[in-house]
Design a protein around this motif. Structure first.
Motif, PDB file in Angstrom:
ATOM      1  N   GLY A 118      33.703  46.398  19.541  1.00 41.39           N
ATOM      2  CA  GLY A 118      33.459  47.836  19.614  1.00 41.39           C
ATOM      3  C   GLY A 118      32.213  48.254  18.868  1.00 41.39           C
ATOM      4  O   GLY A 118      31.425  49.089  19.342  1.00 41.39           O
ATOM      5  N   ASN A 119      32.003  47.647  17.708  1.00 42.56           N
ATOM      6  CA  ASN A 119      30.835  47.976  16.886  1.00 42.56           C
ATOM      7  C   ASN A 119      29.537  47.599  17.587  1.00 42.56           C
ATOM      8  O   ASN A 119      28.577  48.381  17.616  1.00 42.56           O
ATOM      9  CB  ASN A 119      30.954  47.271  15.540  1.00 42.56           C
ATOM     10  N   THR A 120      29.495  46.400  18.161  1.00 45.11           N
ATOM     11  CA  THR A 120      28.270  45.939  18.821  1.00 45.11           C
ATOM     12  C   THR A 120      28.053  46.589  20.187  1.00 45.11           C
ATOM     13  O   THR A 120      26.940  46.547  20.729  1.00 45.11           O
ATOM     14  CB  THR A 120      28.299  44.408  19.007  1.00 45.11           C
ATOM     15  N   GLU A 121      29.106  47.198  20.741  1.00 40.22           N
ATOM     16  CA  GLU A 121      28.952  47.903  22.016  1.00 40.22           C
ATOM     17  C   GLU A 121      28.619  49.386  21.823  1.00 40.22           C
ATOM     18  O   GLU A 121      28.614  50.152  22.779  1.00 40.22           O
ATOM     19  CB  GLU A 121      30.226  47.760  22.849  1.00 40.22           C
ATOM     20  N   GLY A 122      28.385  49.783  20.564  1.00 41.97           N
ATOM     21  CA  GLY A 122      27.871  51.118  20.299  1.00 41.97           C
ATOM     22  C   GLY A 122      28.871  52.182  19.924  1.00 41.97           C
ATOM     23  O   GLY A 122      28.525  53.371  19.870  1.00 41.97           O
ATOM     24  N   PHE A 123      30.109  51.814  19.636  1.00 37.23           N
ATOM     25  CA  PHE A 123      31.110  52.803  19.253  1.00 37.23           C
ATOM     26  C   PHE A 123      31.092  53.034  17.742  1.00 37.23           C
ATOM     27  O   PHE A 123      30.753  52.134  16.966  1.00 37.23           O
ATOM     28  CB  PHE A 123      32.502  52.348  19.698  1.00 37.23           C
ATOM     29  N   SER A 124      31.471  54.235  17.328  1.00 39.45           N
ATOM     30  CA  SER A 124      31.474  54.591  15.911  1.00 39.45           C
ATOM     31  C   SER A 124      32.651  53.928  15.201  1.00 39.45           C
ATOM     32  O   SER A 124      33.622  53.517  15.850  1.00 39.45           O
ATOM     33  CB  SER A 124      31.576  56.112  15.750  1.00 39.45           C
ATOM     34  N   PRO A 125      32.596  53.811  13.847  1.00 39.02           N
ATOM     35  CA  PRO A 125      33.717  53.226  13.105  1.00 39.02           C
ATOM     36  C   PRO A 125      35.038  53.954  13.370  1.00 39.02           C
ATOM     37  O   PRO A 125      36.098  53.328  13.442  1.00 39.02           O
ATOM     38  CB  PRO A 125      33.295  53.377  11.647  1.00 39.02           C
ATOM     39  N   GLU A 126      34.969  55.296  13.517  1.00 40.77           N
ATOM     40  CA  GLU A 126      36.185  56.067  13.779  1.00 40.77           C
ATOM     41  C   GLU A 126      36.768  55.727  15.156  1.00 40.77           C
ATOM     42  O   GLU A 126      37.982  55.592  15.323  1.00 40.77           O
ATOM     43  CB  GLU A 126      35.889  57.563  13.695  1.00 40.77           C
ATOM     44  N   GLN A 127      35.890  55.595  16.151  1.00 36.64           N
ATOM     45  CA  GLN A 127      36.357  55.238  17.495  1.00 36.64           C
ATOM     46  C   GLN A 127      36.951  53.826  17.522  1.00 36.64           C
ATOM     47  O   GLN A 127      37.956  53.576  18.184  1.00 36.64           O
ATOM     48  CB  GLN A 127      35.194  55.347  18.490  1.00 36.64           C
ATOM     49  N   VAL A 128      36.322  52.919  16.786  1.00 34.92           N
ATOM     50  CA  VAL A 128      36.841  51.551  16.708  1.00 34.92           C
ATOM     51  C   VAL A 128      38.210  51.541  16.034  1.00 34.92           C
ATOM     52  O   VAL A 128      39.133  50.845  16.473  1.00 34.92           O
ATOM     53  CB  VAL A 128      35.851  50.646  15.937  1.00 34.92           C
ATOM     54  N   ALA A 129      38.353  52.340  14.972  1.00 32.19           N
ATOM     55  CA  ALA A 129      39.636  52.411  14.265  1.00 32.19           C
ATOM     56  C   ALA A 129      40.742  52.932  15.184  1.00 32.19           C
ATOM     57  O   ALA A 129      41.877  52.445  15.150  1.00 32.19           O
ATOM     58  CB  ALA A 129      39.506  53.300  13.026  1.00 32.19           C
ATOM     59  N   ILE A 130      40.416  53.922  16.013  1.00 31.49           N
ATOM     60  CA  ILE A 130      41.400  54.462  16.953  1.00 31.49           C
ATOM     61  C   ILE A 130      41.797  53.395  17.974  1.00 31.49           C
ATOM     62  O   ILE A 130      42.978  53.241  18.316  1.00 31.49           O
ATOM     63  CB  ILE A 130      40.837  55.710  17.672  1.00 31.49           C
TER      64      ILE A 130
END
Length: 440
Positions: free
Chosen positions: A277-289
């Motif tokens: 998720g991080n390397t595909e451009g999502f924010s830490p909050e979005q990854v956590a969700i």
């Protein structure tokens, strides 16, 4: 009522009798076996959920703060898997010297100690040391002792009990990733590691206070034992020989391969979702969700797996979960479509992971004589550790090779999933039955 049941005993099937008997027990208090199941769930929540499943949340922050490469991040998991493999190898001797209850306590505290080491880490070698401590605790306190405890406490509904205990690992990813992310952003990763270690200590001691090694420690029988004996008395018949399953040695080797390949999606795939998720451009909050959605459905998947296995057989349930797993693993390669798609696919992916995490224990009852089930469950866990060890380093190496992208790894994991299902179907078709007693 009892006379009526006795009169009808010879006419009723065992399933019909169980329904009648269950109704008569409805108003009685819950069997202590379910408290033991809860304690096992609590222990697994710590040794697997908090210590392993949520570690991926820390990975992007550790990489950014310490300047580690993707390969180094993967190596942290690799060392944990190596230590876990050693621990499972020693688990037999370990639990011959210690009672299950005491051994699980020490294992749980070892996982907490590993997080203390993480919290004090300032260099890559120290992170590796912490990872090895966590892996050793997980290997000694994971599904091997839990399967042993539940086998002693559950005469029936054992697959359901294993599913419920195993589901607790998914509970650690419901909301916990968001809390960890918030702690890291406000106080730093070291503080979050130490807080998590303290929580683990409290919960491990609580599990220790509840669990008991054997039903005899509470002066009772295992869950379902009285029901079986009452049925035998009512029908006035001795236990009938039943068909005992076996698979050929070549089939066992294929199962080891299947479990090893399954770690590509079940261990490495699960642990690297945050990096994807991080390397595909999502924010830490979005990854956590997304990780929370994955964990929520992992827990639900394990509970539903146990219920479905009792209703439609373990084999059919495994086929359904495997199909969902192949589709969701492949779909993770296209999460850039939208954040909603990322969360939705992560949820289905988490749901499907039950196939291997519970199956590696539950399948033994379908494939081996009862006397061999505990040992085969231990061997399958060892195969799982070896598979995790091999696959743990692959995501980082592939990411460094493909410009930092984790998508190629998930494509590889999807292919592994297809092979796993082919071997699973072949194994079930190779099962042979001989006359014997399941109580032997």
């Amino acid at each position: 009522m009892w006379l009526l049941l006795a009169y009808k005993g010879n006419e009723m099937t065992k399933d019909q009798y169980e329904k009648q008997y269950t109704k008569s027990l409805f108003k009685k208090r819950m069997h202590y076996a379910w408290a033991v199941c809860f304690s096992c769930a609590l222990m697994f929540f710590c040794t697997c959920g908090l210590s392993c499943n949520v570690f991926g949340v820390y990975s992007p922050f550790i990489k950014a703060d310490r300047g580690f490469t993707n390969a180094q991040i993967s190596l942290i998991s690799t060392f944990r898997s190596a230590s876990q493999m050693i621990a499972i190898t020693l688990a037999g001797k370990y639990y011959r010297r210690l009672k299950l209850r005491s051994g699980m306590l020490i294992a749980g505290l070892t996982c907490a100690a590993g997080y203390v080491v993480y919290g004090l880490s300032r260099s890559f070698p120290v992170y590796l040391c912490g990872s090895m401590v966590v892996g050793f605790g997980y290997g000694l306190g994971g599904m091997v002792p839990i399967a042993m405890v539940l086998e002693r406490w559950f005469y029936k509904d054992r697959t359901l009990a294993v599913s419920m205990a195993s589901a607790a690992s998914g509970l650690a990813t419901i909301g916990v990733p968001s809390l960890i992310t918030a702690l890291i952003q406000k106080f730093g990763a070291s503080y979050a590691f130490l807080v998590e270690a303290g929580i683990m200590v409290v919960l491990v001691f609580l599990a220790f206070l509840i669990v008991r090694d054997n039903p005899s420690d509470k002066s009772i029988h295992a869950f379902g034992y009285e029901e079986q004996k009452a049925y035998e008395r009512m029908t006035a018949a001795a236990p009938q020989p039943e068909k005992v399953p076996t698979i050929p040695k070549t089939g066992v080797l294929l199962v080891y391969l299947m479990i090893g390949l399954g770690c590509a999606f079940n261990s490495a795939g699960y642990g690297n979702l945050s990096m994807l998720g991080n390397t595909e451009g999502f924010s830490p909050e979005q990854v956590a969700i997304a990780i929370s959605a994955e964990g929520t459905m992992l827990m639900a998947g394990k509970l539903i797996f146990g219920v479905m296995s009792e209703k439609i057989t373990l084999y059919k349930t495994s086929l359904i979960y495997g199909t969902l797993g192949i589709l969701s693993t492949a779909s993770l390669c296209f999460i850039r479509i939208s954040p909603v798609f990322f969360v939705a696919v992560s949820a289905v992916f988490g749901f499907s992971l039950t196939l291997l995490s519970v199956g590696a224990v539950a399948w033994t009852a379908d494939w081996f004589p009862p006397k061999d089930c505990t040992e085969m469950a231990r061997r399958f866990q060892l195969a799982y550790s070896i598979g995790s060890l091999i696959n743990s380093v692959i995501p980082g190496i592939m990411a460094d090779r493909f410009g930092g992208s984790y998508v190629p790894f998930y494509a590889y994991a999807a292919v592994c999933h297809v092979i796993v299902m082919i071997i699973l179907i072949f194994t079930y078709r190779s099962v042979r039955f001989t006359e014997g007693s399941k109580n032997a």
